[in-house]
Design a protein around this motif. Sequence first.
Motif, PDB file in Angstrom:
ATOM      1  N   LEU A  17      11.915  62.158  53.598  1.00 29.83           N
ATOM      2  CA  LEU A  17      12.184  63.598  53.604  1.00 29.83           C
ATOM      3  C   LEU A  17      13.521  63.915  52.951  1.00 29.83           C
ATOM      4  O   LEU A  17      13.637  64.885  52.192  1.00 29.83           O
ATOM      5  N   VAL A  18      14.534  63.088  53.201  1.00 26.43           N
ATOM      6  CA  VAL A  18      15.850  63.316  52.598  1.00 26.43           C
ATOM      7  C   VAL A  18      15.781  63.162  51.081  1.00 26.43           C
ATOM      8  O   VAL A  18      16.283  64.010  50.325  1.00 26.43           O
ATOM      9  N   VAL A  19      15.154  62.098  50.608  1.00 25.35           N
ATOM     10  CA  VAL A  19      15.086  61.839  49.163  1.00 25.35           C
ATOM     11  C   VAL A  19      14.281  62.928  48.454  1.00 25.35           C
ATOM     12  O   VAL A  19      14.672  63.414  47.379  1.00 25.35           O
ATOM     13  N   ILE A  20      13.161  63.342  49.038  1.00 29.85           N
ATOM     14  CA  ILE A  20      12.334  64.380  48.415  1.00 29.85           C
ATOM     15  C   ILE A  20      13.091  65.696  48.340  1.00 29.85           C
ATOM     16  O   ILE A  20      13.083  66.385  47.299  1.00 29.85           O
ATOM     17  N   THR A  21      13.756  66.067  49.414  1.00 29.82           N
ATOM     18  CA  THR A  21      14.479  67.335  49.426  1.00 29.82           C
ATOM     19  C   THR A  21      15.638  67.331  48.438  1.00 29.82           C
ATOM     20  O   THR A  21      15.854  68.302  47.703  1.00 29.82           O
ATOM     21  N   ILE A  22      16.395  66.242  48.406  1.00 30.10           N
ATOM     22  CA  ILE A  22      17.528  66.153  47.481  1.00 30.10           C
ATOM     23  C   ILE A  22      17.062  66.287  46.039  1.00 30.10           C
ATOM     24  O   ILE A  22      17.634  67.060  45.248  1.00 30.10           O
ATOM     25  N   ASN A  23      16.025  65.565  45.669  1.00 25.79           N
ATOM     26  CA  ASN A  23      15.560  65.601  44.288  1.00 25.79           C
ATOM     27  C   ASN A  23      14.873  66.915  43.947  1.00 25.79           C
ATOM     28  O   ASN A  23      14.933  67.370  42.798  1.00 25.79           O
ATOM     29  N   ALA A  24      14.220  67.543  44.933  1.00 26.18           N
ATOM     30  CA  ALA A  24      13.611  68.845  44.677  1.00 26.18           C
ATOM     31  C   ALA A  24      14.676  69.884  44.357  1.00 26.18           C
ATOM     32  O   ALA A  24      14.526  70.672  43.412  1.00 26.18           O
ATOM     33  N   VAL A  25      15.752  69.906  45.128  1.00 25.76           N
ATOM     34  CA  VAL A  25      16.850  70.844  44.853  1.00 25.76           C
ATOM     35  C   VAL A  25      17.528  70.495  43.541  1.00 25.76           C
ATOM     36  O   VAL A  25      17.887  71.374  42.757  1.00 25.76           O
ATOM     37  N   ASN A  26      17.695  69.217  43.263  1.00 24.67           N
ATOM     38  CA  ASN A  26      18.335  68.792  42.024  1.00 24.67           C
ATOM     39  C   ASN A  26      17.508  69.188  40.805  1.00 24.67           C
ATOM     40  O   ASN A  26      18.045  69.577  39.766  1.00 24.67           O
ATOM     41  N   PHE A  27      16.183  69.105  40.923  1.00 28.14           N
ATOM     42  CA  PHE A  27      15.321  69.448  39.798  1.00 28.14           C
ATOM     43  C   PHE A  27      15.363  70.941  39.486  1.00 28.14           C
ATOM     44  O   PHE A  27      15.236  71.344  38.329  1.00 28.14           O
ATOM     45  N   VAL A  28      15.511  71.775  40.514  1.00 29.85           N
ATOM     46  CA  VAL A  28      15.461  73.222  40.295  1.00 29.85           C
ATOM     47  C   VAL A  28      16.812  73.767  39.828  1.00 29.85           C
ATOM     48  O   VAL A  28      16.906  74.942  39.460  1.00 29.85           O
ATOM     49  N   ASP A  29      17.833  72.945  39.831  1.00 30.96           N
ATOM     50  CA  ASP A  29      19.166  73.384  39.420  1.00 30.96           C
ATOM     51  C   ASP A  29      19.247  73.403  37.894  1.00 30.96           C
ATOM     52  O   ASP A  29      19.858  72.537  37.279  1.00 30.96           O
ATOM     53  N   ILE A  58      11.269  74.449  50.615  1.00 28.60           N
ATOM     54  CA  ILE A  58      11.461  73.793  49.312  1.00 28.60           C
ATOM     55  C   ILE A  58      10.139  73.780  48.543  1.00 28.60           C
ATOM     56  O   ILE A  58       9.914  72.913  47.707  1.00 28.60           O
ATOM     57  N   ALA A  59       9.276  74.757  48.835  1.00 25.76           N
ATOM     58  CA  ALA A  59       7.945  74.756  48.223  1.00 25.76           C
ATOM     59  C   ALA A  59       8.029  74.807  46.705  1.00 25.76           C
ATOM     60  O   ALA A  59       7.390  74.013  46.006  1.00 25.76           O
ATOM     61  N   ILE A  60       8.811  75.741  46.184  1.00 23.64           N
ATOM     62  CA  ILE A  60       8.915  75.883  44.728  1.00 23.64           C
ATOM     63  C   ILE A  60       9.629  74.680  44.106  1.00 23.64           C
ATOM     64  O   ILE A  60       9.139  74.110  43.123  1.00 23.64           O
ATOM     65  N   PRO A  61      10.796  74.237  44.635  1.00 25.33           N
ATOM     66  CA  PRO A  61      11.394  73.013  44.070  1.00 25.33           C
ATOM     67  C   PRO A  61      10.481  71.791  44.169  1.00 25.33           C
ATOM     68  O   PRO A  61      10.424  70.991  43.244  1.00 25.33           O
ATOM     69  N   ALA A  62       9.761  71.656  45.302  1.00 21.02           N
ATOM     70  CA  ALA A  62       8.864  70.512  45.448  1.00 21.02           C
ATOM     71  C   ALA A  62       7.709  70.580  44.458  1.00 21.02           C
ATOM     72  O   ALA A  62       7.299  69.563  43.878  1.00 21.02           O
ATOM     73  N   ALA A  63       7.164  71.789  44.241  1.00 24.15           N
ATOM     74  CA  ALA A  63       6.097  71.940  43.248  1.00 24.15           C
ATOM     75  C   ALA A  63       6.604  71.602  41.857  1.00 24.15           C
ATOM     76  O   ALA A  63       5.904  70.940  41.061  1.00 24.15           O
ATOM     77  N   ASP A  64       7.827  72.034  41.549  1.00 26.55           N
ATOM     78  CA  ASP A  64       8.421  71.709  40.251  1.00 26.55           C
ATOM     79  C   ASP A  64       8.609  70.203  40.113  1.00 26.55           C
ATOM     80  O   ASP A  64       8.373  69.624  39.042  1.00 26.55           O
ATOM     81  N   LEU A  65       9.024  69.548  41.199  1.00 31.60           N
ATOM     82  CA  LEU A  65       9.215  68.095  41.179  1.00 31.60           C
ATOM     83  C   LEU A  65       7.900  67.365  40.923  1.00 31.60           C
ATOM     84  O   LEU A  65       7.811  66.462  40.082  1.00 31.60           O
ATOM     85  N   ILE A  66       6.841  67.769  41.637  1.00 27.28           N
ATOM     86  CA  ILE A  66       5.539  67.106  41.470  1.00 27.28           C
ATOM     87  C   ILE A  66       4.996  67.321  40.064  1.00 27.28           C
ATOM     88  O   ILE A  66       4.499  66.380  39.411  1.00 27.28           O
ATOM     89  N   LEU A  67       5.086  68.552  39.571  1.00 29.07           N
ATOM     90  CA  LEU A  67       4.590  68.838  38.224  1.00 29.07           C
ATOM     91  C   LEU A  67       5.375  68.059  37.170  1.00 29.07           C
ATOM     92  O   LEU A  67       4.795  67.599  36.175  1.00 29.07           O
ATOM     93  N   ALA A  68       6.681  67.914  37.365  1.00 26.86           N
ATOM     94  CA  ALA A  68       7.490  67.168  36.400  1.00 26.86           C
ATOM     95  C   ALA A  68       7.088  65.697  36.372  1.00 26.86           C
ATOM     96  O   ALA A  68       6.968  65.089  35.294  1.00 26.86           O
TER      97      ALA A  68
END
Length: 438
Positions: free
Chosen positions: A150-162, A280-290
Amino acid sequence: MREYLLTLCITAAVTYLLTGPVRKFAIVAGAMPEIRARDVHREPTPRLGGIAMFFGLCAGLLVADHLTNLSEVFEKSNEPRALLSGAALIWLIGVLDDKFEIDALIKLGGQMIAAGVMVVQGLTILWIPLPGVGTVALTQWQGTLLTVALVVITINAVNFVDGLDGLAAGMVCIAAAAFFMYAYRIWYSYGIEAAAPASLFAAILMGMCLGFLPHNMHPARIFMGDSGSMLIGLVLAAGAISVTGQVDPDLMNLFSGSERNAVHQMVPVYIPLVMPLTIIAIPAADLILAIVRRTWRGQSPFAADRGHLHHRLLEIGHSHSRAVLIMYFFSALIAFGALAYSVNAASMWIVLSVVFLSAIGLVLLLLPRFTPRAPRWAEGFVPPRYRRRKAATVTASGSETAAAANEGEDADEERVPVTAGASGVNGATALGSRSRTR
């Protein structure tokens, strides 16, 4: 609530006041990399904004430790110390990356170590409530793996949307506001003290983002960099872990009455499984799509490109500011929609409101060139881009001015490069004034 608000304001004030000196330090230290192909800004911009955010976090925890009621959180729980330890480690890795751009796998390893440090100090998921099953206790290894994931997914999701000015800080602030209301309701309404650390983390996170946003809105004077994006991602994940795996659902006394009532009453228990995903729905979706997009092309999942959601909004014609506001809108819709549903799951008005607001969001996506114009009497109170254009005089100079104005509807996004002070600095120099939008 007054102590939470005081902690939030102190965190925001410290972050805001330190961002200016940190910006000058970043320029002197050379933490201002060249513009890359995937970047949308036009001038080199200093990073290391995470330094100010980290000291804002420290100030918030220090103030809370000396307040009458919030000091009990530090006495009864080790979670604030666990958060500070993990945050310090992830922040240090981010600072090194902002300056030297370390390898992605090294950052991933650092994120896992930071999560492990929090687990060792007690910030971990102990049990999860499952619909139809009840509360399921986790073994030590299961809780550790789930917490690290959960920590790794959240960190990278926020990092991707930045990727746009003010985007990550604003979206995380919206998510933190919704999460604070949820955690505070569990603590205040049900009298469960275990939810107090999550409320504190959310209040501090809001202060960090609100203090940094004035410096980071378009045109940004400084970027938070990985030192900031990974930091706020970790704090967001820490709050979700605290309220998901530390609060015992049995303490809410919800298993009473008919089966139908029990299902509706158990929604606040099941929401912790959904809330971390909604915020983190939108950042997580962006992460998965990327990841899918890059893997399909035969590239590394960590390879950078211009296929993120905010890049696509710019490509279809939205201005920089409008793209950020649209992302804000959908983040607030998902986060606060889930929050409202947790309060009253039986209300059809909540579902209808979410559907109606979703339709409004889709209309906004389909009108990339729409610019609202203020009425004549209100033109003196709004920015120039919302005023009606005056008819240009038919002269040689007037024709050139009109042609330049009609080249694009998003003239408000054009920026004039700064020439005074340190050359090549975005927004404003270390000594000069901030550039203005048209």
